[in-house]
Design a protein around this motif. Structure first.
Motif, PDB file in Angstrom:
ATOM      1  N   GLU A 224      -0.791 -21.591  13.347  1.00  0.00           N
ATOM      2  CA  GLU A 224      -0.960 -22.836  14.094  1.00  0.00           C
ATOM      3  C   GLU A 224      -0.954 -22.599  15.608  1.00  0.00           C
ATOM      4  OE1 GLU A 224       1.248 -26.764  13.272  1.00  0.00           O
ATOM      5  OE2 GLU A 224       2.409 -25.877  14.898  1.00  0.00           O
ATOM      6  N   TRP A 225      -0.208 -21.595  16.069  1.00  0.00           N
ATOM      7  CA  TRP A 225       0.021 -21.448  17.516  1.00  0.00           C
ATOM      8  C   TRP A 225       0.359 -20.000  17.835  1.00  0.00           C
ATOM      9  CZ3 TRP A 225       4.644 -20.177  20.109  1.00  0.00           C
ATOM     10  CH2 TRP A 225       4.743 -20.542  21.461  1.00  0.00           C
ATOM     11  N   LEU A 226      -0.170 -19.516  18.975  1.00  0.00           N
ATOM     12  CA  LEU A 226       0.128 -18.170  19.453  1.00  0.00           C
ATOM     13  C   LEU A 226       0.459 -18.244  20.933  1.00  0.00           C
ATOM     14  CD1 LEU A 226      -2.909 -18.106  17.871  1.00  0.00           C
ATOM     15  CD2 LEU A 226      -2.358 -15.679  17.824  1.00  0.00           C
TER      16      LEU A 226
ATOM     17  N   GLU B 224      -1.240 -19.327  25.999  1.00  0.00           N
ATOM     18  CA  GLU B 224      -1.019 -19.768  24.627  1.00  0.00           C
ATOM     19  C   GLU B 224      -2.236 -20.501  24.086  1.00  0.00           C
ATOM     20  OE1 GLU B 224       1.508 -23.756  24.545  1.00  0.00           O
ATOM     21  OE2 GLU B 224       2.524 -22.210  25.744  1.00  0.00           O
ATOM     22  N   ILE B 225      -2.352 -20.459  22.774  1.00  0.00           N
ATOM     23  CA  ILE B 225      -3.435 -21.148  22.062  1.00  0.00           C
ATOM     24  C   ILE B 225      -2.815 -21.908  20.899  1.00  0.00           C
ATOM     25  CG2 ILE B 225      -5.379 -20.809  20.488  1.00  0.00           C
ATOM     26  CD1 ILE B 225      -6.332 -18.544  22.214  1.00  0.00           C
TER      27      ILE B 225
ATOM     28  N   LYS C  73      -5.538 -29.362  13.643  1.00  0.00           N
ATOM     29  CA  LYS C  73      -5.748 -29.412  12.199  1.00  0.00           C
ATOM     30  C   LYS C  73      -7.224 -29.293  11.811  1.00  0.00           C
ATOM     31  CE  LYS C  73      -5.893 -34.458  11.675  1.00  0.00           C
ATOM     32  NZ  LYS C  73      -5.947 -34.784  13.103  1.00  0.00           N
ATOM     33  N   LYS C  74      -8.122 -29.519  12.780  1.00  0.00           N
ATOM     34  CA  LYS C  74      -9.546 -29.369  12.510  1.00  0.00           C
ATOM     35  C   LYS C  74     -10.068 -27.996  12.898  1.00  0.00           C
ATOM     36  CE  LYS C  74     -10.641 -34.283  12.932  1.00  0.00           C
ATOM     37  NZ  LYS C  74     -11.490 -35.293  13.605  1.00  0.00           N
ATOM     38  N   GLY C  75      -9.172 -27.144  13.380  1.00  0.00           N
ATOM     39  CA  GLY C  75      -9.569 -25.789  13.714  1.00  0.00           C
ATOM     40  C   GLY C  75      -9.952 -25.578  15.156  1.00  0.00           C
ATOM     41  N   ARG C  76     -10.026 -26.646  15.952  1.00  0.00           N
ATOM     42  CA  ARG C  76     -10.360 -26.490  17.367  1.00  0.00           C
ATOM     43  C   ARG C  76      -9.123 -26.035  18.131  1.00  0.00           C
ATOM     44  NH1 ARG C  76     -13.300 -31.209  15.922  1.00  0.00           N
ATOM     45  NH2 ARG C  76     -15.546 -30.846  16.021  1.00  0.00           N
ATOM     46  N   ILE C  77      -9.347 -25.391  19.268  1.00  0.00           N
ATOM     47  CA  ILE C  77      -8.227 -24.792  19.979  1.00  0.00           C
ATOM     48  C   ILE C  77      -7.871 -25.562  21.238  1.00  0.00           C
ATOM     49  CG2 ILE C  77      -8.576 -22.472  19.080  1.00  0.00           C
ATOM     50  CD1 ILE C  77     -10.020 -21.748  21.656  1.00  0.00           C
ATOM     51  N   ILE C  78      -6.576 -25.549  21.508  1.00  0.00           N
ATOM     52  CA  ILE C  78      -6.014 -26.080  22.751  1.00  0.00           C
ATOM     53  C   ILE C  78      -5.515 -24.871  23.523  1.00  0.00           C
ATOM     54  CG2 ILE C  78      -4.251 -27.595  23.754  1.00  0.00           C
ATOM     55  CD1 ILE C  78      -4.236 -29.023  20.948  1.00  0.00           C
ATOM     56  N   ILE C  79      -6.100 -24.604  24.689  1.00  0.00           N
ATOM     57  CA  ILE C  79      -5.756 -23.429  25.475  1.00  0.00           C
ATOM     58  C   ILE C  79      -4.867 -23.839  26.636  1.00  0.00           C
ATOM     59  CG2 ILE C  79      -6.639 -21.481  26.814  1.00  0.00           C
ATOM     60  CD1 ILE C  79      -9.247 -21.701  25.279  1.00  0.00           C
ATOM     61  N   ASP C  80      -3.642 -23.332  26.656  1.00  0.00           N
ATOM     62  CA  ASP C  80      -2.684 -23.653  27.718  1.00  0.00           C
ATOM     63  C   ASP C  80      -2.582 -25.161  27.950  1.00  0.00           C
ATOM     64  OD1 ASP C  80      -2.187 -20.948  28.085  1.00  0.00           O
ATOM     65  OD2 ASP C  80      -3.784 -20.729  29.560  1.00  0.00           O
ATOM     66  N   GLY C  81      -2.587 -25.920  26.847  1.00  0.00           N
ATOM     67  CA  GLY C  81      -2.416 -27.371  26.930  1.00  0.00           C
ATOM     68  C   GLY C  81      -3.694 -28.153  27.103  1.00  0.00           C
ATOM     69  N   ASN C  82      -4.843 -27.487  27.223  1.00  0.00           N
ATOM     70  CA  ASN C  82      -6.121 -28.173  27.445  1.00  0.00           C
ATOM     71  C   ASN C  82      -6.964 -28.146  26.171  1.00  0.00           C
ATOM     72  OD1 ASN C  82      -5.620 -28.600  30.295  1.00  0.00           O
ATOM     73  ND2 ASN C  82      -5.983 -26.401  30.552  1.00  0.00           N
TER      74      ASN C  82
ATOM     75  N   THR D  69     -10.067 -28.185  23.748  1.00  0.00           N
ATOM     76  CA  THR D  69     -11.455 -27.735  23.813  1.00  0.00           C
ATOM     77  C   THR D  69     -12.161 -28.126  22.515  1.00  0.00           C
ATOM     78  OG1 THR D  69     -11.213 -25.569  22.744  1.00  0.00           O
ATOM     79  CG2 THR D  69     -10.599 -25.723  25.077  1.00  0.00           C
ATOM     80  N   LYS D  70     -13.471 -27.880  22.474  1.00  0.00           N
ATOM     81  CA  LYS D  70     -14.242 -28.121  21.259  1.00  0.00           C
ATOM     82  C   LYS D  70     -14.527 -26.813  20.520  1.00  0.00           C
ATOM     83  CE  LYS D  70     -16.495 -32.340  22.874  1.00  0.00           C
ATOM     84  NZ  LYS D  70     -17.792 -33.025  23.131  1.00  0.00           N
ATOM     85  N   GLU D  71     -13.939 -25.735  20.994  1.00  0.00           N
ATOM     86  CA  GLU D  71     -14.185 -24.428  20.400  1.00  0.00           C
ATOM     87  C   GLU D  71     -13.286 -24.200  19.186  1.00  0.00           C
ATOM     88  OE1 GLU D  71     -13.675 -21.442  23.347  1.00  0.00           O
ATOM     89  OE2 GLU D  71     -14.849 -22.521  24.866  1.00  0.00           O
ATOM     90  N   PHE D  72     -13.795 -23.338  18.291  1.00  0.00           N
ATOM     91  CA  PHE D  72     -12.991 -22.919  17.148  1.00  0.00           C
ATOM     92  C   PHE D  72     -12.353 -21.570  17.460  1.00  0.00           C
ATOM     93  CE2 PHE D  72     -16.033 -25.828  15.280  1.00  0.00           C
ATOM     94  CZ  PHE D  72     -15.214 -26.631  14.519  1.00  0.00           C
ATOM     95  N   TRP D  73     -11.175 -21.345  16.888  1.00  0.00           N
ATOM     96  CA  TRP D  73     -10.447 -20.112  17.167  1.00  0.00           C
ATOM     97  C   TRP D  73     -11.181 -18.917  16.589  1.00  0.00           C
ATOM     98  CZ3 TRP D  73      -6.101 -17.525  14.158  1.00  0.00           C
ATOM     99  CH2 TRP D  73      -5.487 -16.534  14.935  1.00  0.00           C
ATOM    100  N   ASN D  74     -11.254 -17.843  17.358  1.00  0.00           N
ATOM    101  CA  ASN D  74     -11.940 -16.624  16.919  1.00  0.00           C
ATOM    102  C   ASN D  74     -10.976 -15.516  16.516  1.00  0.00           C
ATOM    103  OD1 ASN D  74     -10.900 -15.837  19.359  1.00  0.00           O
ATOM    104  ND2 ASN D  74     -12.871 -15.492  20.368  1.00  0.00           N
ATOM    105  N   GLY D  75      -9.693 -15.855  16.381  1.00  0.00           N
ATOM    106  CA  GLY D  75      -8.709 -14.858  15.963  1.00  0.00           C
ATOM    107  C   GLY D  75      -8.116 -14.069  17.111  1.00  0.00           C
ATOM    108  N   LYS D  76      -8.469 -14.441  18.367  1.00  0.00           N
ATOM    109  CA  LYS D  76      -8.015 -13.677  19.520  1.00  0.00           C
ATOM    110  C   LYS D  76      -7.261 -14.557  20.506  1.00  0.00           C
ATOM    111  CE  LYS D  76     -12.200 -10.790  19.236  1.00  0.00           C
ATOM    112  NZ  LYS D  76     -13.426 -10.366  19.968  1.00  0.00           N
ATOM    113  N   ILE D  77      -6.489 -13.896  21.374  1.00  0.00           N
ATOM    114  CA  ILE D  77      -5.856 -14.566  22.510  1.00  0.00           C
ATOM    115  C   ILE D  77      -5.940 -13.610  23.694  1.00  0.00           C
ATOM    116  CG2 ILE D  77      -3.541 -13.845  21.721  1.00  0.00           C
ATOM    117  CD1 ILE D  77      -2.454 -16.367  23.147  1.00  0.00           C
TER     118      ILE D  77
END
Length: 642
Positions: free
Chosen positions: A575-577, A593-594, A598-607, A609-617
């Motif tokens: 859920e969170w890294l 942090e990322i 629940k829909k798979g989109r990522i929140i980067i440092d509290g912001n 986004t519409k992007e999906f997580w790619n397994g990286k930080i």
């Protein structure tokens, strides 16, 4: 053991008998006769070692907002020892409703599937998500236990309130009328200001009685000198019903009888008679203040789909807390919630330029609130009370797990009463009753002479009457103990039974209660883009067990389509890294942090986004360690290799 005990007040409140004077009512609560409660209050607030877990945002040299994981009593001890006084308290404690509350846990989208989605902004339907529920806490109490527990908590809260402070206690029909008596005793009947009815219109289907669609909020103050900023009602009419050019017209032009007639119409939601419309000015409606019936859009309850909904079982709305905080505090004052839940009080306090203190015993509460406040750009410190018990995520789950950890324990054996946690069947000794403290009740964590006396001179006597003999042995688990040698001497001196009492330290069982998740990673360094940590494998034994249990239940219903399947790399369970580039040990400081929604989109440092997580930080700085939170809330920290 607590480091020390801090007095509630110079002269502790002397409890009076409650309901003893009503002959037809069964006695519900009596403090003078209840040695356990009275002795605990005389002993004082338990003060434990406090560990700093994380600092979010920059510290302010004058004040640092607090999020504290621990029980209300321990939090109040921490504040009292440091001379911190709060100006407004809102609490939404358990309602003694008899219900279990669960967190809905969502499986995330596997990062490998993200590449198959042509347009990341396309809407993902909830049907594509898989989820299961997990118990957060149980709101199951005996009435007397609940009221004793609330008495201690309210007394502790009262001891850290400033002289001009107010308190709002949010309950419902299950127990509210009893707690009102406690509030009268602790805060004084003269400091009762009002009872607010908080109504809502959802889920109102009940064909056997009027649907119960309101909560009760009891509003008290510490003294007669308190802050109250009244709120004006919104204009009930969209358009003025007179010529607004006649600004001199107002209610003062009306006779008393005419005023009375208009008020009657307003209260009955009837139109104003035409003969009065040319005499009054619309200003009248802007001077009507909010009443104690709150049933409007401004304070509407959270419903699924709301932008502020966090999937926390008992979440309250920001509108409700906005009204309370604006009314009973001014900017820069301290707002505290000792049963913080989803963090709504802290979030709204921050939005309204107040300071906040959030306290809760459940780690899910701290995580949801932490992420919520971080997105709101709040700065705060996260502390944890080291009370000797490594809670699983909350007390209810710890108790559920504990039953499986005690070797040979069987629950529900006929003839063993509810007082005992269970019993062990021994070939030589027969049935051995086992006592374990209820971790939901902070008072039971300390094994003292009162509890031992109850075991020996009450509970063992009951078993002897049922079994026609005393058990050969009884096992008593404890978290904290007053004085072990003194207690053993007490047992030898007062034990008239033939039962051997064996004391056991519960912490030895709970020490390894949480099995850390395992994950593998690869780290790379690009001079232009900084560092990249890629998660290649994630596994959680506990989550896999929960998923297997869920799938087994679905299989019994012949519905294999709804079963949850996890990929080989298991990244759907994350859920969170967070990366810490500042500290290799000690309090966590999130540098990057990322969070995966629940829909798979990522929140980067509290912001968002519409992007999906790619397994990286990624991080521009060299990361020293990484923290990963799974979808149920368990967190695992690893130091990164050089």
């Amino acid at each position: 053991m607590p480091i020390k005990y801090i007095p509630y007040a110079p002269e502790p409140i002397q409890g009076q008998a409650v309901l003893n004077n009503i002959a037809r009512a069964q006695r519900v609560l009596s403090y003078r006769d209840n040695d356990k409660v009275f002795e605990k209050i005389q002993r004082g607030l338990p003060s434990y070692e406090i560990e700093e877990v994380e600092q979010v945002g920059k510290k302010n040299k004058d004040w640092n907002n607090l999020m504290l994981r621990g029980e209300c009593l321990a939090a109040c001890a921490y504040l009292k020892e440091r001379g911190i006084k709060v100006d407004l308290v809102y609490i939404d404690p358990p309602f003694a409703s008899g219900a279990n509350y669960a967190k809905q846990v969502f499986i995330r989208r596997n990062p490998k599937l993200a590449a198959e989605i042509e347009h990341a902004e396309q809407k993902m339907e909830l049907a594509e998500l898989q989820s299961f529920e997990e118990t957060m806490y149980g709101d199951i109490w005996r009435k007397e236990d609940y009221l004793n527990w609330m008495y201690e908590n309210l007394t502790a809260i009262q001891s850290v309130m400033s002289d001009s402070a107010s308190i709002y206690v949010h309950l419902d029909h299950h127990i509210g009328h009893y707690v009102k008596i406690l509030l009268d005793e602790i805060f004084g009947e003269e400091n009762f200001r009002n009872e607010i009815s908080y109504g809502y219109r959802i889920q109102g289907i009940n064909q056997k009685c009027w649907p119960r669609k309101h909560d009760l909020i009891f509003y008290y103050t510490k003294n007669n000198d308190y802050i109250f900023n009244p709120e004006k009602e919104k204009n009930i009419y969209e358009k003025p019903f007179i010529d607004t050019k006649k600004e001199e017209a107002n209610l003062r032009l009306l006779k008393e009888k005419e005023k009375h007639e208009i008020i009657k119409c307003l209260n009955a939601n009837k139109p104003i008679p035409d003969k009065y419309k040319n005499k009054i000015f619309n200003k009248y409606y802007s001077e009507v203040f909010v009443r104690d019936i709150w049933d409007c859009d401004y304070t509407k309850p959270i419903i699924s789909g709301s932008s502020e909904y966090t999937y926390y079982a008992t979440q309250k709305s920001e509108g409700l807390l906005t009204r309370i905080i604006k009314a009973s505090s001014d900017e820069d004052m301290i707002v505290a919630d000792f049963f913080g839940g989803s963090g709504v009080a802290a979030k709204v306090a921050h939005d309204l330029n107040r300071k906040f203190i959030h306290c809760d015993v459940g780690v899910n509460s701290l995580q949801i609130s932490r992420d919520r406040l971080q997105q709101a750009d709040a700065a705060f410190q996260i502390l944890e009370v080291r009370d000797g018990v490594h809670l699983f995520r909350n007390p209810q789950q710890t108790m559920d797990k504990l039953a499986k950890l005690i070797p040979g324990l069987v629950q529900g054996i006929e003839g063993v009463g509810d007082f005992w946690f269970g019993a062990i069947q021994d070939k030589k000794l027969g049935v051995i009753p086992v006592y374990a403290p209820n971790l939901i009740d902070s008072g039971e964590k300390v094994l003292d002479q009162t509890i031992v006396n109850q075991i020996i001179n009450e509970q063992l006597q009951i078993l002897e009457q049922k079994w026609e003999e005393f058990p050969a042995k009884a096992i008593v688990y404890y978290v904290d103990i007053d004085d072990e040698e003194e207690l053993k001497k007490f047992i030898r001196d007062i034990n008239p039974t033939t039962t051997e009492i064996e004391l056991r330290d519960l912490k030895l069982l709970l020490h390894d209660l949480i099995d850390n998740d395992n994950f593998e990673y690869a780290i790379s360094n690009n001079d232009l883009n900084g560092y990249c940590v890629k998660i290649t494998q994630f596994h959680s034994d506990r989550l896999q067990q929960k998923i297997n249990e869920y799938n087994a239940k679905r299989a019994l219903k012949n519905n294999p389509i709804t079963q949850i399947k996890i990929s080989e790399n298991g990244l759907e369970l994350i859920e969170w890294l967070s990366l810490d580039c500042k500290n290799a040990s000690g309090a966590w400081r999130s540098s990057n942090e990322i969070k995966i929604d629940k829909k798979g989109r990522i929140i980067i440092d509290g912001n968002q986004t519409k992007e999906f997580w790619n397994g990286k930080i990624n991080s521009p700085e060299k990361p020293l360690r990484i923290k990963i939170r799974n979808i149920a809330g368990d967190e695992t920290i690893k130091q990164l290799a050089e």
